[in-house]
Design a protein around this motif. Sequence first.
Motif, short mmCIF file in Angstrom:
data_model
loop_
_atom_site.label_atom_id
_atom_site.label_comp_id
_atom_site.label_asym_id
_atom_site.label_seq_id
_atom_site.Cartn_x
_atom_site.Cartn_y
_atom_site.Cartn_z
N VAL A 126 -1.52 6.45 12.04
CA VAL A 126 -2.96 6.56 11.87
C VAL A 126 -3.21 8.03 11.56
O VAL A 126 -2.91 8.90 12.37
CB VAL A 126 -3.73 6.15 13.14
N ARG A 127 -3.76 8.33 10.39
CA ARG A 127 -3.82 9.71 9.91
C ARG A 127 -5.21 10.33 10.05
O ARG A 127 -6.22 9.64 10.05
CB ARG A 127 -3.42 9.75 8.42
N SER A 141 -6.27 2.06 4.59
CA SER A 141 -5.53 1.46 5.70
C SER A 141 -4.19 0.90 5.24
O SER A 141 -3.28 0.73 6.04
CB SER A 141 -6.36 0.35 6.35
N GLN A 142 -4.04 0.60 3.94
CA GLN A 142 -2.80 0.05 3.44
C GLN A 142 -1.87 1.12 2.85
O GLN A 142 -0.78 0.81 2.39
CB GLN A 142 -3.10 -0.99 2.34
N TYR A 170 -4.44 -4.18 14.11
CA TYR A 170 -4.46 -2.77 13.72
C TYR A 170 -4.25 -1.87 14.93
O TYR A 170 -4.36 -2.29 16.10
CB TYR A 170 -5.79 -2.42 13.04
N THR A 189 -0.06 3.64 4.12
CA THR A 189 1.25 3.80 4.76
C THR A 189 2.20 2.68 4.37
O THR A 189 3.37 2.90 4.06
CB THR A 189 1.10 3.84 6.29
N SER A 229 4.88 3.72 11.41
CA SER A 229 3.60 3.80 10.74
C SER A 229 2.75 4.90 11.37
O SER A 229 3.13 5.49 12.39
CB SER A 229 2.87 2.45 10.82
N THR A 258 -5.19 1.95 11.05
CA THR A 258 -4.29 1.45 10.02
C THR A 258 -3.94 0.01 10.37
O THR A 258 -3.74 -0.33 11.54
CB THR A 258 -3.00 2.29 9.91
N SER A 259 -3.92 -0.86 9.37
CA SER A 259 -3.55 -2.26 9.59
C SER A 259 -2.05 -2.42 9.41
O SER A 259 -1.37 -1.54 8.88
CB SER A 259 -4.31 -3.17 8.62
N LYS A 280 -10.15 6.45 13.36
CA LYS A 280 -9.37 6.12 12.18
C LYS A 280 -8.43 4.96 12.55
O LYS A 280 -8.10 4.77 13.73
CB LYS A 280 -8.54 7.32 11.72
#
Length: 256
Positions: A153-154, A200-201, A128, A203, A151, A139-140, A137
């Motif tokens: 990270v929001r 996390s999924q 990640y 995106t 991709s 994202t994977s 925060k």
Amino acid sequence: MRNIKNGLIMKITGFIAISFSIVCSTAACSDDPVAVANPEPAVTVVKVPNGSFEEDAAETASPKGWTVSGDYSAAKVVQGGCEGNYALQYGATSAYTVSTRQTVNGLEDGIYDLEFYYKSTGGQISCYVAAGTDTKKMTSLQASPSTWVRSYVRGIKVEGGKCDIEIYSESAEANWSRFDGLRLKKTEKEFNLLKGGDISQLTYVEQMGGKFYENGEEKDCIELIKIKEIMHELEKTTDAAEHVGKILKNLIVKYS
């Protein structure tokens, strides 16, 4: 006695109405009228120092501006980047756990997204990208060994002018991942109403063509979740106000 009773009922009714009005106003305050007139304000882009891993201009195990921890031999800047000649790659001939970190300073406080590009075989135990100040925060990543994927990270909350960024992987020897083009974008889009949810999924789902609908109309997934959360809180407030009203009504009847 009747006048006292009627006056008390009016005060109680007014109290409930005011309380409900306050709750509604609080929920509506997240949508600034000015922001509605300009829903997509200009985005401030902040380069992450050596975020494209070009500054060393060579393959290296110690990229400038970054700190590698864990299995050092599993991290290396290699040729074959997305935005330039180089990218950070994770991989080893045995199982490995590795993390590459940096703290970006001098930022304006606010809400940011971290944009980056990656390739990955998939199959890692954990892989990640994370960012934030105190609460991070993340994202994977999904499998994409041959194509670079953009991709995000929001909703990263930056406080004190700094943001910690981490690229992490725990994997068996057969799997690798590659990263490039990290940059921060100041968006002011905060997602505080997401409670206990794993996005996390999201995106990845959107990248694969996933779309979200309400009553047949396509909408943004985050906005749908926020609206549902607001309605849930309003429903709880209404139920609580109704319960209080019943108690007060019983008291009025009892003492009138």
